[in-house]
Design an enzyme around this catalytic site. Sequence first.
Site, PDB file in Angstrom:
ATOM      1  CE  LYS A 177      36.221  37.357  37.112  1.00  0.00           C
ATOM      2  NZ  LYS A 177      37.048  38.583  37.248  1.00  0.00           N
TER       3      LYS A 177
ATOM      4  CD  GLU B 234      28.798  33.457  42.308  1.00  0.00           C
ATOM      5  OE1 GLU B 234      28.003  32.505  42.155  1.00  0.00           O
ATOM      6  OE2 GLU B 234      30.007  33.392  42.054  1.00  0.00           O
TER       7      GLU B 234
ATOM      8  CB  SER C 214      44.074  39.404  34.823  1.00  0.00           C
ATOM      9  OG  SER C 214      43.993  40.528  35.673  1.00  0.00           O
TER      10      SER C 214
HETATM   11  C1  LIG Z   1      37.894  38.945  38.286  1.00  0.00           C
HETATM   12  C2  LIG Z   1      39.206  39.495  37.895  1.00  0.00           C
HETATM   13  C3  LIG Z   1      40.392  39.156  38.602  1.00  0.00           C
HETATM   14  C4  LIG Z   1      40.404  38.310  39.840  1.00  0.00           C
HETATM   15  O1  LIG Z   1      40.039  36.982  39.657  1.00  0.00           O
HETATM   16  P1  LIG Z   1      41.070  35.776  39.715  1.00  0.00           P
HETATM   17  O2  LIG Z   1      40.174  34.595  39.772  1.00  0.00           O
HETATM   18  O3  LIG Z   1      41.892  35.935  40.965  1.00  0.00           O
HETATM   19  O4  LIG Z   1      41.908  35.824  38.509  1.00  0.00           O
HETATM   20  C5  LIG Z   1      41.602  39.644  38.139  1.00  0.00           C
HETATM   21  N1  LIG Z   1      41.658  40.455  37.063  1.00  0.00           N
HETATM   22  C6  LIG Z   1      40.562  40.800  36.359  1.00  0.00           C
HETATM   23  C7  LIG Z   1      40.705  41.694  35.185  1.00  0.00           C
HETATM   24  C8  LIG Z   1      39.294  40.345  36.752  1.00  0.00           C
HETATM   25  O5  LIG Z   1      38.199  40.711  36.072  1.00  0.00           O
END
Ligand SMILES: *Cc1c(COP(=O)(O)O)cnc(C)c1O
Length: 404
Positions: free
Chosen positions: A93, A115, A382
Amino acid sequence: MKSYFKQFPDKEGFFGKYGGSFLPPDLQVEVDKITDAYFTISKSHNFISELRSIRKHFQGRPTPVYYCNKLSEMTGGRIYLKREDLNHSGAHKLNHCMGEALLARYMGKKKLIAETGAGQHGVALATAAAYFGLECEIHMGEVDIEKEHPNVVRMQILGATVVPVTHGLKTLKEAVDSAFEAYLADPVTTIYCIGSVVGPHPFPMMVRDFQRVVGIEARAQYTEMTGELPDNVVACVGGGSNAAGIFSAFLDEEDCTLWGVEPGGVSEKVGDHAATMSYGVSDGLIHGFKCYNLQDDKGEPLPVYSVASGLDYPGVGPEHSMLKDTQKVNYVVATDAEAIDAFYTLSRKEGIIPALESAHAVACALQLAKENPRQSILVNLSGRGDKDIDFVVNKYGLPENRKM
Ligand SMILES: *Cc1c(COP(=O)(O)O)cnc(C)c1O
């Protein structure tokens, strides 16, 4: 032929029939200013070189690509991870938050407004605000404030103001409305910073562009390691930003199969999942844009659920909605149980505790590897799972004394 990125989105922000901007006129005027500024500033040499320098020296990019020896041995496949868990603040993010905050500074804004649901976007944006010396105001439902205490404290330590939202269900939807209201009250000195590839144009495009660094790095690293492209690329999909980032580098490759993994929750019943594209309708409108949607007959968003709170949104990015219809990406589900299994498997076999969101992508990769033992799989990991450890152990127990 125009390249994919010149074609999508079009001038009005549409990806095929999805996306666009459906806002009250006064808000539209302000959002149009963000679009114009983005098109101008994002092409300037100073902006690009400053963003590159931030990525390298502050975020710690490039993040590595890692070959999972044990998982590959266990499944018979070849599994690689793009380590966004090693990006500063522990998830992908920050890639778009630093971009959005840098844009804010070039536009002369003083304050970032957003938000947050589980608090992950709030923490990433508060980090960016601290870096740039901007004010930061995060709107958060009272229910979520209660549930996500550590993230609330993190935001406060970083200097952000957390505004509790006390009406309606007191969760994400109300927080979005409240943040939009605050932005509209002072659109000259503030800017609204969205948390995924969702919302009205230009946000889905802008956030995707800031996340493309993940795909560009991963493709170069993977080909350098192996001399070829991956057979499969896998990412979890909440709003779809981490998936949009890694997929962007492989969309033109016929030989790469792309997999977007939605949260299957505990069942296919309404309220038990957040698998927007797998179980939703294709003509919904939510928060000012068109996309696949989980909604009732009156167009109101349905309740959603996932063990990973970063994935439970009743809509999805317009680009993913289009890529589903064109079948460029295969969208599948992983259930809570499969994600929890993958969470422990990756922790114990490789020494990497994944975010519960990312564990959905790992679950899909483990299954693909078992079904196609000779193929290679690149997973976008992610985020890291530190935020989830107490919840997982309290609710499910350790694998040796599992409660599920
Ligand atoms: C917020 C989040 C997501 C989901 O958000 P996307 O916009 O679909 O990528 C996925 N993995 C992590 C670690 C997150 O914090």
